[in-house]
Motif scaffolding. Structure first.
Motif, mmCIF file in Angstrom:
data_model
loop_
_atom_site.group_PDB
_atom_site.id
_atom_site.type_symbol
_atom_site.label_atom_id
_atom_site.label_comp_id
_atom_site.label_asym_id
_atom_site.label_seq_id
_atom_site.Cartn_x
_atom_site.Cartn_y
_atom_site.Cartn_z
ATOM 1 N N LEU A 120 19.659 33.963 26.760
ATOM 2 C CA LEU A 120 20.624 34.750 27.202
ATOM 3 C C LEU A 120 20.594 36.212 26.560
ATOM 4 N N PHE A 121 20.983 36.978 27.587
ATOM 5 C CA PHE A 121 20.837 38.591 26.995
ATOM 6 C C PHE A 121 22.110 39.083 27.186
ATOM 7 N N GLU A 122 22.947 39.787 26.213
ATOM 8 C CA GLU A 122 24.296 40.406 26.354
ATOM 9 C C GLU A 122 24.103 42.026 26.445
ATOM 10 N N THR A 123 24.674 42.638 27.437
ATOM 11 C CA THR A 123 24.464 43.988 27.348
ATOM 12 C C THR A 123 25.747 44.751 26.375
ATOM 13 N N LYS A 124 25.309 46.023 26.389
ATOM 14 C CA LYS A 124 26.464 46.732 25.704
ATOM 15 C C LYS A 124 27.797 46.502 26.243
ATOM 16 N N ALA A 125 27.753 46.359 27.602
ATOM 17 C CA ALA A 125 29.207 46.137 28.313
ATOM 18 C C ALA A 125 29.857 44.784 28.185
ATOM 19 N N GLY A 126 28.897 43.930 27.768
ATOM 20 C CA GLY A 126 29.406 42.404 27.301
ATOM 21 C C GLY A 126 28.911 41.547 28.733
ATOM 22 N N ASP A 127 28.183 42.099 29.646
ATOM 23 C CA ASP A 127 27.588 41.276 30.580
ATOM 24 C C ASP A 127 26.569 40.249 29.766
ATOM 25 N N ILE A 128 26.563 39.134 30.494
ATOM 26 C CA ILE A 128 25.797 38.147 29.671
ATOM 27 C C ILE A 128 24.826 37.566 30.992
ATOM 28 N N GLN A 129 23.537 37.684 30.870
ATOM 29 C CA GLN A 129 22.425 37.598 31.678
ATOM 30 C C GLN A 129 21.654 36.292 31.380
ATOM 31 N N THR A 130 21.299 35.471 31.959
ATOM 32 C CA THR A 130 20.259 34.253 31.761
ATOM 33 C C THR A 130 19.064 34.823 32.242
ATOM 34 N N PHE A 142 23.704 34.469 9.751
ATOM 35 C CA PHE A 142 24.948 33.352 9.975
ATOM 36 C C PHE A 142 24.124 32.156 10.308
ATOM 37 N N PHE A 143 24.820 30.930 9.962
ATOM 38 C CA PHE A 143 24.668 29.555 10.486
ATOM 39 C C PHE A 143 25.629 28.832 10.781
ATOM 40 N N ALA A 144 25.681 28.356 12.028
ATOM 41 C CA ALA A 144 26.822 27.499 12.497
ATOM 42 C C ALA A 144 26.331 26.204 12.731
ATOM 43 N N LEU A 145 27.151 25.199 12.359
ATOM 44 C CA LEU A 145 26.535 23.625 12.364
ATOM 45 C C LEU A 145 27.507 23.147 13.654
ATOM 46 N N TYR A 146 27.119 22.113 14.315
ATOM 47 C CA TYR A 146 27.843 21.104 15.403
ATOM 48 C C TYR A 146 27.201 20.055 15.402
ATOM 49 N N ASP A 147 28.236 18.755 15.888
ATOM 50 C CA ASP A 147 27.845 17.719 16.221
ATOM 51 C C ASP A 147 27.155 17.563 17.298
ATOM 52 N N GLN A 148 27.176 18.415 18.290
ATOM 53 C CA GLN A 148 26.395 18.305 19.482
ATOM 54 C C GLN A 148 25.791 19.720 19.754
ATOM 55 N N ALA A 149 24.656 19.656 20.521
ATOM 56 C CA ALA A 149 24.071 21.065 21.019
ATOM 57 C C ALA A 149 24.452 21.303 22.457
ATOM 58 N N GLY A 166 26.965 42.882 20.025
ATOM 59 C CA GLY A 166 27.019 42.402 18.645
ATOM 60 C C GLY A 166 28.587 41.781 18.631
ATOM 61 N N PRO A 167 28.775 41.282 17.649
ATOM 62 C CA PRO A 167 28.245 41.566 16.083
ATOM 63 C C PRO A 167 26.822 40.826 15.843
ATOM 64 N N LEU A 168 26.496 39.922 16.594
ATOM 65 C CA LEU A 168 25.207 39.432 16.431
ATOM 66 C C LEU A 168 24.299 39.903 17.331
ATOM 67 N N GLY A 169 22.937 40.363 16.823
ATOM 68 C CA GLY A 169 21.887 40.993 17.714
ATOM 69 C C GLY A 169 20.896 39.752 18.047
ATOM 70 N N GLU A 170 20.798 38.769 17.419
ATOM 71 C CA GLU A 170 19.581 37.729 17.697
ATOM 72 C C GLU A 170 20.138 36.521 17.200
ATOM 73 N N ILE A 171 19.852 35.607 18.034
ATOM 74 C CA ILE A 171 20.418 34.176 17.770
ATOM 75 C C ILE A 171 19.185 33.338 18.004
ATOM 76 N N HIS A 172 19.120 32.008 17.383
ATOM 77 C CA HIS A 172 18.258 31.025 17.584
ATOM 78 C C HIS A 172 18.879 29.482 17.300
ATOM 79 N N ASP A 173 18.261 28.541 18.068
ATOM 80 C CA ASP A 173 18.466 27.272 17.681
ATOM 81 C C ASP A 173 18.109 26.963 16.345
ATOM 82 N N PHE A 207 20.849 36.723 13.263
ATOM 83 C CA PHE A 207 21.277 37.964 12.450
ATOM 84 C C PHE A 207 22.330 38.890 12.936
ATOM 85 N N ALA A 208 23.115 39.437 12.297
ATOM 86 C CA ALA A 208 23.922 40.485 12.610
ATOM 87 C C ALA A 208 23.083 41.620 13.316
ATOM 88 N N GLY A 209 23.760 42.210 14.229
ATOM 89 C CA GLY A 209 22.941 43.551 14.900
ATOM 90 C C GLY A 209 23.774 44.708 14.288
#
Length: 359
Positions: A88-98, A207-214, A230-237, A251-253
């Motif tokens: 996913l890619f999120e623009t400054k305006a908050g638009d989310i693209q796959t 940050f690190f968030a944990l879930y019972d399902q992916a 932001g506030p996050l600039g980069e996210i991974h599984d 990581f926070a951006g």
């Protein structure tokens, strides 16, 4: 004041690896750590036997021979970073693209038990008796036959002093120059080189968030996301090798000077995760957050501006040892190769331990 062969300042990966090498040679060693824990920038809070990496997360077996050898020596298990699916890619305006995923090249691997498994393995080789926690070093004085190390704070009476034939500085050069009084004074050029050496991770928050399902995997996503908003600039599984808990990490951006307190940042992180991955992402089993710029034994005031590109790291001023080869530099920022990475920490540890061995 009992004298030992070597005092190591810092119980991060580099310091622990130095200690393990010297202990294996039957040398007398003391490790002084300012924090109340070992590991340095390796920090892995536990949740249901899962260890969430809030510091370094990856190593690359194809190009990291030192880490790979240590993993094998300690009998640890590794697994590849999950990268299957779209990003996913999120623009400054908050638009989310796959978008297409961006697999790492060469492939990255994680450790079962988190990177703290390296520290725990080295600790088992070293033994608790040589490690002294809550022992910040405030002065190092060069003597005719070694060095004297003072523990405490410069504005307070010293807590204790120790002497050694060798001292290994296994902490970031900038932090050492900022927090330790060297007697005699280090040269102007060396001090400036130490202060100008960036400290990796010091300006970052993770940050690190944990879930019972992916849930993101069920949507055909890899968990990888990049944001200009932001506030996050980069996210991974950040999931483990097996079943739950599954994880998202990154990581926070936002630059350190603009980041708010942990509670405010955590709330904003969950809101962003929900926008990216759906409402379930706002309801983790656990959420961990670490702002390394607020860690006094990692960062200085010079580290508030994050390094967005990986800096080049070298021994400060081109020196690996000073004071007639009694004071030695270690730590990933002093590595001539792979600086800033776990590999660099181990490269510098080997170099410093070898210098002590022939001294």
């Amino acid at each position: 004041m009992k004298k030992v062969d070597t005092i190591i300042v810092g119980a991060g990966l580099s310091g622990m690896a130095c200690a393990a090498r010297l202990v294996a040679q039957n040398r007398s060693v003391i490790v002084l750590e300012a924090r109340s824990r070992i590991g340095g920038r390796i920090l892995c809070p536990a949740h249901q036997n899962f260890f969430a990496d809030l510091g370094p997360s990856w190593f690359w077996p194809m190009v990291n021979p030192e880490v790979s050898a240590l993993v094998q020596d300690l009998g640890l298990k590794s697994y590849p970073q999950f990268e299957q699916g779209l990003a996913l890619f999120e623009t400054k305006a908050g638009d989310i693209q796959t978008v297409s995923g961006c697999p790492m090249e060469p492939p990255a691997f994680r450790l079962e038990g988190g990177m703290m498994a390296l520290i725990k393995g080295l600790f088992a080789q070293i033994g608790a008796q040589i490690i002294r926690l809550d022992h910040p070093v405030c002065e190092i004085r060069h003597l005719d036959n070694g060095c004297r190390v003072t523990v405490g704070h410069l504005d307070q009476p010293p807590r204790c002093t120790l002497s050694a034939s060798n001292v290994i500085l296994a902490l970031p050069p900038r932090l050492a120059a900022r927090s330790i009084l060297f007697t005699p004074d280090l040269s102007y050029d060396l001090t400036q080189a130490m202060l100008k050496a960036s400290t990796w991770m010091a300006g970052h928050a993770k940050f690190f968030a944990l879930y019972d399902q992916a849930s993101w995997r069920m949507m055909g996503l890899s968990g990888q996301a990049f944001s200009q908003r932001g506030p996050l600039g980069e996210i991974h599984d950040g999931s483990g090798a097996g079943d739950s808990p599954y994880g998202l990490t990154g990581f926070a951006g936002i630059p350190a000077l603009r980041r708010k307190d942990e509670k405010t940042m955590s709330r904003a992180i969950l809101d962003q995760l929900a926008q990216l991955f759906g409402p379930d992402a706002a309801l983790p089993l656990a959420l961990y957050y670490k702002d390394w710029s607020r860690e006094s034994f990692t960062a200085t005031e010079y580290d508030k501006k994050s390094c967005h590109n990986h800096p080049e790291f070298y021994p400060p001023g081109g020196k690996t040892s000073i004071w007639n080869n009694t004071l030695h530099f270690a730590g990933t920022e002093t590595a001539g190769q792979f600086g800033g990475y776990l590999e660099g920490a181990l490269v510098s540890a080997r170099r410093a331990a070898d210098a002590v061995s022939i001294n």
